[in-house]
Design a protein around this motif. Structure first.
Motif, PDB file in Angstrom:
ATOM      1  N   LEU A  55      -3.756   7.216  10.849  1.00  0.00           N
ATOM      2  CA  LEU A  55      -2.592   6.012  11.098  1.00  0.00           C
ATOM      3  C   LEU A  55      -3.813   5.047  10.780  1.00  0.00           C
ATOM      4  CD1 LEU A  55      -0.928   4.420  11.706  1.00  0.00           C
ATOM      5  CD2 LEU A  55      -0.893   4.777  14.365  1.00  0.00           C
ATOM      6  N   GLY A  56      -5.159   5.420  11.014  1.00  0.00           N
ATOM      7  CA  GLY A  56      -5.647   3.914  11.069  1.00  0.00           C
ATOM      8  C   GLY A  56      -5.623   3.592   9.658  1.00  0.00           C
ATOM      9  N   LEU A  57      -6.481   4.846   9.225  1.00  0.00           N
ATOM     10  CA  LEU A  57      -6.578   4.851   7.980  1.00  0.00           C
ATOM     11  C   LEU A  57      -5.448   3.829   6.802  1.00  0.00           C
ATOM     12  CD1 LEU A  57      -8.873   4.547   5.476  1.00  0.00           C
ATOM     13  CD2 LEU A  57      -7.983   7.126   4.888  1.00  0.00           C
ATOM     14  N   VAL A  58      -4.369   4.294   7.205  1.00  0.00           N
ATOM     15  CA  VAL A  58      -3.168   4.046   6.808  1.00  0.00           C
ATOM     16  C   VAL A  58      -3.031   2.253   7.196  1.00  0.00           C
ATOM     17  CG1 VAL A  58      -0.947   3.525   6.817  1.00  0.00           C
ATOM     18  CG2 VAL A  58      -1.572   5.857   6.457  1.00  0.00           C
ATOM     19  N   GLU A  59      -2.996   1.871   8.858  1.00  0.00           N
ATOM     20  CA  GLU A  59      -3.350   0.495   9.000  1.00  0.00           C
ATOM     21  C   GLU A  59      -4.215   0.123   8.214  1.00  0.00           C
ATOM     22  OE1 GLU A  59      -3.752   1.373  12.852  1.00  0.00           O
ATOM     23  OE2 GLU A  59      -1.762   0.941  13.521  1.00  0.00           O
ATOM     24  N   TYR A  60      -5.671   0.371   7.773  1.00  0.00           N
ATOM     25  CA  TYR A  60      -6.244  -0.826   7.105  1.00  0.00           C
ATOM     26  C   TYR A  60      -5.840  -0.676   6.111  1.00  0.00           C
ATOM     27  CZ  TYR A  60     -10.403  -1.298   4.222  1.00  0.00           C
ATOM     28  OH  TYR A  60     -11.661  -1.809   3.522  1.00  0.00           O
ATOM     29  N   HIS A  61      -4.984   0.365   5.253  1.00  0.00           N
ATOM     30  CA  HIS A  61      -5.124  -0.395   3.874  1.00  0.00           C
ATOM     31  C   HIS A  61      -4.123  -1.522   3.627  1.00  0.00           C
ATOM     32  CE1 HIS A  61      -7.069   2.235   1.303  1.00  0.00           C
ATOM     33  NE2 HIS A  61      -7.192   3.466   2.489  1.00  0.00           N
ATOM     34  N   VAL A  62      -2.812  -1.123   5.109  1.00  0.00           N
ATOM     35  CA  VAL A  62      -1.780  -2.462   4.658  1.00  0.00           C
ATOM     36  C   VAL A  62      -2.651  -3.425   4.685  1.00  0.00           C
ATOM     37  CG1 VAL A  62       0.301  -2.210   6.386  1.00  0.00           C
ATOM     38  CG2 VAL A  62      -0.388  -0.211   4.920  1.00  0.00           C
ATOM     39  N   LYS A  63      -3.296  -3.612   5.431  1.00  0.00           N
ATOM     40  CA  LYS A  63      -3.936  -5.215   5.745  1.00  0.00           C
ATOM     41  C   LYS A  63      -4.397  -5.386   4.654  1.00  0.00           C
ATOM     42  CE  LYS A  63      -3.288  -4.457  10.874  1.00  0.00           C
ATOM     43  NZ  LYS A  63      -4.398  -4.197  12.345  1.00  0.00           N
ATOM     44  N   SER A  64      -5.541  -4.201   4.373  1.00  0.00           N
ATOM     45  CA  SER A  64      -6.162  -4.620   3.253  1.00  0.00           C
ATOM     46  C   SER A  64      -4.669  -4.950   1.955  1.00  0.00           C
ATOM     47  CB  SER A  64      -6.752  -3.880   2.398  1.00  0.00           C
ATOM     48  OG  SER A  64      -7.976  -3.120   3.175  1.00  0.00           O
ATOM     49  N   GLY A  65      -3.671  -4.780   1.844  1.00  0.00           N
ATOM     50  CA  GLY A  65      -2.615  -5.577   1.325  1.00  0.00           C
ATOM     51  C   GLY A  65      -2.402  -4.475  -0.220  1.00  0.00           C
TER      52      GLY A  65
END
Length: 135
Positions: A55-65
Motif C-alpha cells: 500500500l505504501g508504494l502504491v500511495e507513493y505512485h498515485v501521489k506522483s501522478g
C-alpha cells in the motif's frame, strides 16, 4: 596527414563532441517515454506493488501522478481488477478512494471490478463498488 593515393588518412578523435558531455541521464525508449507521459510515473512498479499488497508504494505512485485507470498494452489489465483478484482488499479500497474507475473492465481477465470482487468474495470491496455505482 596525407595517405598514399592522395586521400586524407582518418585521424583518431581525441575529444568528445559537446552534446555527449551534456547528457547526464539515460534516454528512455519510445515505449517508456509514452508510458511516462500517459501514466505520469512508473506504472509497472505501481501495478506490481498493488498486486503484492504494498500500500505504501502504491500511495507513493498515485501521489506522483501514475494513472490508476491505465491498462498497459503488455498487461491488458487494470490495477484495480488485478488487485482485487490478488485479494489485496486494502489496496483495492485505496485505489477506489483515489479515483479508480469502478466500471473499467480488465481485458486480460475478462471481468469488471465488481465481477472480480464477487469472484474472490471481497465483500467490503464489492460494497464500495456498489456505492460508487459499479455495474
Amino acid at each position: 596527414r596525407r595517405h598514399r593515393g592522395g586521400t586524407f588518412a582518418r585521424q583518431p578523435v581525441t575529444h568528445k563532441p559537446a552534446y555527449t558531455k551534456a547528457r547526464t541521464h539515460v534516454q528512455s525508449s519510445p515505449t517508456q517515454a509514452l508510458e511516462q507521459a500517459v501514466s505520469g510515473g512508473n506504472w509497472k512498479e505501481m501495478f506490481d506493488a498493488a498486486v503484492a499488497g504494498d500500500l505504501g508504494l502504491v500511495e507513493y505512485h498515485v501521489k506522483s501522478g501514475v494513472d490508476i485507470n491505465y491498462a498497459h498494452p503488455e498487461f491488458l489489465s487494470t490495477p484495480l481488477v488485478a488487485t482485487i483478484l490478488a485479494r489485496q482488499e486494502a489496496v483495492a479500497l485505496y485505489l477506489l478512494s483515489a479515483g479508480a474507475n469502478p466500471n473499467l473492465p480488465s481485458e486480460f481477465d475478462g471481468v469488471t471490478p465488481i465481477q472480480a470482487a464477487r469472484q474472490v468474495a471481497l465483500a467490503n470491496v464489492e460494497k464500495k463498488l456498489v456505492e460508487l455505482g459499479a455495474k
